[in-house]
Design a protein around this motif. Structure first.
Motif, PDB file in Angstrom:
ATOM      1  N   VAL A 100       0.957  -1.222   0.042  1.00 34.48           N
ATOM      2  CA  VAL A 100       0.079   0.008  -0.128  1.00 34.48           C
ATOM      3  C   VAL A 100       0.800   1.106   0.149  1.00 34.48           C
ATOM      4  O   VAL A 100       0.606   2.301  -0.669  1.00 34.48           O
ATOM      5  CB  VAL A 100      -0.960   0.053   1.257  1.00 34.48           C
ATOM      6  N   PHE A 131       2.366  -0.067  10.802  1.00 32.84           N
ATOM      7  CA  PHE A 131       0.883   0.352  10.976  1.00 32.84           C
ATOM      8  C   PHE A 131       0.889   2.052  11.139  1.00 32.84           C
ATOM      9  O   PHE A 131       0.147   2.741  10.386  1.00 32.84           O
ATOM     10  CB  PHE A 131       0.408  -0.386  12.103  1.00 32.84           C
ATOM     11  N   ILE A 132       2.080   2.457  11.629  1.00 34.37           N
ATOM     12  CA  ILE A 132       1.924   3.740  11.686  1.00 34.37           C
ATOM     13  C   ILE A 132       2.698   4.431  10.648  1.00 34.37           C
ATOM     14  O   ILE A 132       1.794   5.610   9.970  1.00 34.37           O
ATOM     15  CB  ILE A 132       3.092   4.265  13.052  1.00 34.37           C
ATOM     16  N   LEU A 151       1.894   3.241   7.764  1.00 35.09           N
ATOM     17  CA  LEU A 151       0.657   3.106   6.807  1.00 35.09           C
ATOM     18  C   LEU A 151      -0.397   4.348   6.843  1.00 35.09           C
ATOM     19  O   LEU A 151      -0.666   4.971   6.082  1.00 35.09           O
ATOM     20  CB  LEU A 151      -0.228   1.819   7.239  1.00 35.09           C
ATOM     21  N   ILE A 152      -0.669   4.562   8.247  1.00 29.29           N
ATOM     22  CA  ILE A 152      -1.453   5.669   8.419  1.00 29.29           C
ATOM     23  C   ILE A 152      -0.951   6.962   8.011  1.00 29.29           C
ATOM     24  O   ILE A 152      -1.744   7.725   7.404  1.00 29.29           O
ATOM     25  CB  ILE A 152      -1.790   5.717   9.974  1.00 29.29           C
ATOM     26  N   LEU A 181      -1.220   7.088   4.089  1.00 27.74           N
ATOM     27  CA  LEU A 181      -2.461   7.137   3.557  1.00 27.74           C
ATOM     28  C   LEU A 181      -3.064   8.719   3.845  1.00 27.74           C
ATOM     29  O   LEU A 181      -4.133   9.096   3.016  1.00 27.74           O
ATOM     30  CB  LEU A 181      -3.552   6.049   4.289  1.00 27.74           C
ATOM     31  N   LEU A 182      -2.728   9.263   4.867  1.00 29.65           N
ATOM     32  CA  LEU A 182      -3.058  10.485   4.987  1.00 29.65           C
ATOM     33  C   LEU A 182      -2.572  11.547   4.432  1.00 29.65           C
ATOM     34  O   LEU A 182      -2.900  12.591   3.759  1.00 29.65           O
ATOM     35  CB  LEU A 182      -2.823  11.181   6.473  1.00 29.65           C
ATOM     36  N   PRO A 193      -8.453   9.475  11.465  1.00 29.11           N
ATOM     37  CA  PRO A 193      -7.838   9.273  10.381  1.00 29.11           C
ATOM     38  C   PRO A 193      -8.218   8.174   9.400  1.00 29.11           C
ATOM     39  O   PRO A 193      -8.424   8.175   8.501  1.00 29.11           O
ATOM     40  CB  PRO A 193      -6.420   8.964  11.035  1.00 29.11           C
ATOM     41  N   LEU A 221     -10.783   6.113   5.199  1.00 27.49           N
ATOM     42  CA  LEU A 221     -10.430   5.246   4.223  1.00 27.49           C
ATOM     43  C   LEU A 221     -11.748   4.227   3.715  1.00 27.49           C
ATOM     44  O   LEU A 221     -12.870   4.197   4.426  1.00 27.49           O
ATOM     45  CB  LEU A 221      -9.368   4.005   4.971  1.00 27.49           C
ATOM     46  N   TYR A 255      -8.576  -0.859   2.987  1.00 26.56           N
ATOM     47  CA  TYR A 255      -7.693  -0.147   3.557  1.00 26.56           C
ATOM     48  C   TYR A 255      -8.305   0.116   5.107  1.00 26.56           C
ATOM     49  O   TYR A 255      -7.627   0.124   6.337  1.00 26.56           O
ATOM     50  CB  TYR A 255      -7.542   1.147   3.087  1.00 26.56           C
ATOM     51  N   GLY A 299      -4.571  -2.872  12.247  1.00 29.93           N
ATOM     52  CA  GLY A 299      -3.220  -2.469  12.718  1.00 29.93           C
ATOM     53  C   GLY A 299      -3.483  -1.820  14.123  1.00 29.93           C
ATOM     54  O   GLY A 299      -2.424  -1.886  14.821  1.00 29.93           O
ATOM     55  N   ILE A 323      -1.318  -2.220  17.491  1.00 32.94           N
ATOM     56  CA  ILE A 323      -0.729  -1.148  18.057  1.00 32.94           C
ATOM     57  C   ILE A 323      -1.035  -1.122  19.728  1.00 32.94           C
ATOM     58  O   ILE A 323      -0.358  -0.807  20.510  1.00 32.94           O
ATOM     59  CB  ILE A 323      -0.892   0.152  17.429  1.00 32.94           C
TER      60      ILE A 323
END
Lengths: 297, 348
Positions: free
Chosen positions: A234, A274-275, A277-278, A281-282, B124, B128, B132, B139, B143
């Motif tokens: 991604v 994962f961080i 990814l976020i 994506l932002l 955030p 999506l 996603y 995710g 976390i």
């Protein structure tokens, strides 16, 4: 941190990144064509590693033959998963397909626990992959070099197939527009099978390399790399093969370097992907190499 | 007619509580524990169905929400002395040690904190779309687990919390399950619920009709998380010990199994399948234990239970994708207007 440690860490980072890249290519190709996350991809990776282990230890085959068998059997396994879990749901709502993918992933994992046993196993490492090479103060195991080389070779080969051959053209056509490609006389099921075969083969190579690099094979070993590599795909821009490789390397380097520079963050290692990814994506929702797609109404 | 339906509903709730009162004294502690688990899984299944089934957001963050609810409520009900003794790897944060609350308030605070966390995550993530969103919520759930493992002064790290007083009993668990059922039912029957369903059917059309997508998605996500947090709190106070490993993706998978089996978008289906799956999970323990019938000796296969469950999920989604109930609900008309009898006549 002195310079030699830095180079040592950099070599590790690139090596891990190239493993991630191998898996990410599989995700990105399947997603590009079917628009679905192949949740079972990490488990196909695990399957490849275990087959290599059994053919090396139980059947005492030479390493190259074992690896070849592992790759071929994993391709067959990947095709089986596609046939059983994805093909019957080709026209179903997206949520059903994803649930089926999650179910397939759990089924493979739990069967692996029953069949392979829960205890960690370790792949015997042939000398070729275990030689230590010295560069001044830095000493690096040969597998650390071999993985990125293999990844880049595979990438070159794959780009050739996708861009220059007729099958590759068909693959691009299916990923652009599934229905239109079908109407133009492309055998969509055959293209999907080829995509799954390539992805599973790469997952098997990744699994074997993983087994040579890290000492223990476990039935759940594919879970975390699987998720992380989807994220790598991604991040690179899903559907794009070069992007998947870039994403894989980015993730590998980020992970190792953060731990190298901030050892106190080691415990948070699995959260970095994962961080990333976020954040990606932002900032750029379609990934590094992605193109902007307008929403069709 | 409406009055009569309400009377029937009230009567059936009274019957349920009488049955619980009887079971509470007649059953042994193992069976009572399973009954408690049934109620907790009903709460969790309903909350996941609100997000995934009624709003069409494919969220896989339930285990993370449960972890937050479980940890917050457990830390609140434990006495300061007890907390001091179990935190031996690292000293406890003095503020965490000091705070203390009775069980019901701890549960509600646990739910509210979870809802707050969901709000932060949702900001955030809810921009999506399907795949996603699934991977991002998964995710975040990981976390949360990684943070719980690493913040030793707050969560006691990988050691987890031990000696949580077992406040959860049938009254609490079934009481809250019934409140959850009616709460979510009145929500989805109201204006908000209609908006949720519109978003599920067609996001772009819903937006064109003037529905604020982000606000409604967030509302569904936060309310779902609130109930998941309460479910997590009840689970912590039922089992007595919690640690980060409990809240792996497999827990989300179990709840997903319940929702899919019952029917994505049916409250009745979720209730039925939550009870069915929970009981089945216990019954299937038999195949993991070694079994001897006369001369025949069958060795137990550890891990076989999860194989059966994964297979079940695959089979349902492949051959029976609408689950037990599809999107249908239990209604009193089905019985009072004789539809129930008509069905019999037709088949006869």
């Amino acid at each position: 941190m002195d310079l030699s440690t830095f180079f040592q860490q950099l070599a590790n980072a690139i090596s891990l990144g190239s493993l991630y890249a191998l898996l990410a290519i599989g995700y990105t190709m399947v997603y590009g064509i079917l628009r679905l996350i192949n949740f079972a991809h990490g488990d196909i990776f695990m399957f490849g590693a275990y087959i290599a282990f059994y053919s090396m230890t139980t059947f005492v085959l030479p390493w190259w033959a074992s690896f070849l068998i592992a790759i071929l059997l994993t391709i067959a396994f990947g095709l089986l998963v596609e046939r059983a879990a994805y093909k019957p749901l080709r026209n179903s709502p997206k949520m059903s397909v994803m649930i089926s993918a999650i179910g397939a992933s759990f089924l493979i994992e739990n069967l692996a626990i029953v069949v392979f046993g829960g205890r960690p196993k370790s792949l015997p490492v042939p000398d070729l992959f275990d030689t230590i090479i010295h560069f001044g103060k830095v000493s690096i195991v040969s597998i650390t070099f071999i993985t990125p080389v293999i990844t880049l070779l595979v990438l070159a080969l794959l780009l050739f197939v996708v861009n220059k051959t007729k099958t590759g053209m068909a693959m691009r056509a299916v990923s652009k527009d599934y229905e239109a490609a079908r109407l133009m006389g492309i055998d969509v099921n055959w293209i999907i099978s080829i995509t799954f075969a390539i992805g599973s083969g790469l997952a098997a190579i990744g699994g074997i390399m993983w087994g040579l690099k890290y000492p223990s094979l476990l039935p759940l070993m594919g879970l975390m790399p699987g998720l992380k590599c989807f994220i790598a795909a991604v991040v690179g821009g899903i559907g794009d093969i070069k992007g998947a490789v870039i994403g894989g390397f980015t993730l590998g380097i980020l992970e190792i370097m953060t731990i190298a520079f901030f050892p106190s963050l080691t415990g948070y290692r699995d959260a970095f992907a994962f961080i990333l990814l976020i954040v990606i994506l932002l900032i750029k929702p379609t990934g590094i190499m992605g193109k902007n797609i307008a929403e069709k109404v | 007619m409406k009055e009569r339906k309400n009377q029937l509903t009230v009567a059936s709730i009274i019957v349920i509580f009488i049955v619980i009162a009887i079971l509470n004294v007649t059953l042994d502690s193992y069976k009572i524990r399973i009954l408690n688990l049934c109620a907790i899984y009903i709460i969790l299944g309903l909350s996941m169905n609100l997000i995934n089934g009624f709003t069409g957001l494919f969220s896989l963050g339930h285990a993370g929400f449960m972890a937050v609810g479980a940890y917050v409520s457990a830390l609140l009900t434990m006495s300061p002395e007890l907390k001091g003794t179990i935190f031996y790897a690292a000293p406890i944060n003095p503020f965490i040690q000091m705070i203390h609350a009775p069980f019901p308030i701890a549960l509600i605070i646990g739910g509210l904190v979870t809802a707050g966390v969901a709000f932060l995550i949702g900001a955030p993530v809810l921009r999506l779309n399907d795949d996603y969103l699934a991977i991002a919520t998964l995710g975040f759930s990981e976390i949360i687990r990684v943070i719980l493992t690493n913040t030793q002064t707050i969560s006691n790290g990988a050691l987890g919390l031990k000696g949580i007083t077992r406040y959860t009993n049938l009254w609490w668990s079934w009481g809250i399950a019934i409140i959850t059922l009616f709460g979510i039912k009145s929500l989805i029957d109201g204006m908000y619920g209609k908006a949720f369903k519109a978003i599920r059917e067609d996001e772009i059309a819903a937006e064109a009709m003037g529905i604020n997508l982000f606000k409604h998605k967030m509302l569904s996500f936060v309310i779902g998380a609130f109930f998941a947090g309460i479910g997590g709190g009840l689970l912590a106070h039922l089992i007595g010990t919690i640690d980060p490993l409990m809240f792996r993706f497999i827990l989300t998978f179990n709840i997903l199994l319940i929702v899919v089996l019952g029917g994505i978008g049916s409250l009745t289906g979720t209730v039925l399948s939550a009870i069915g799956v929970t009981v089945l999970m216990e019954v299937l323990r038999v195949i993991e234990k070694p079994l001897s019938i006369g001369a025949l000796h069958i060795p137990g296969i550890p891990g076989m239970r999860m194989v059966v469950f994964s297979f079940l999920l695959m089979a349902v989604i492949l051959f029976y994708p609408r689950g037990l109930m599809g999107r249908n609900e239990f209604t009193w008309e089905y019985f009072t207007k004789g539809k129930f009898l008509n069905k019999f006549k037709k088949s006869a």
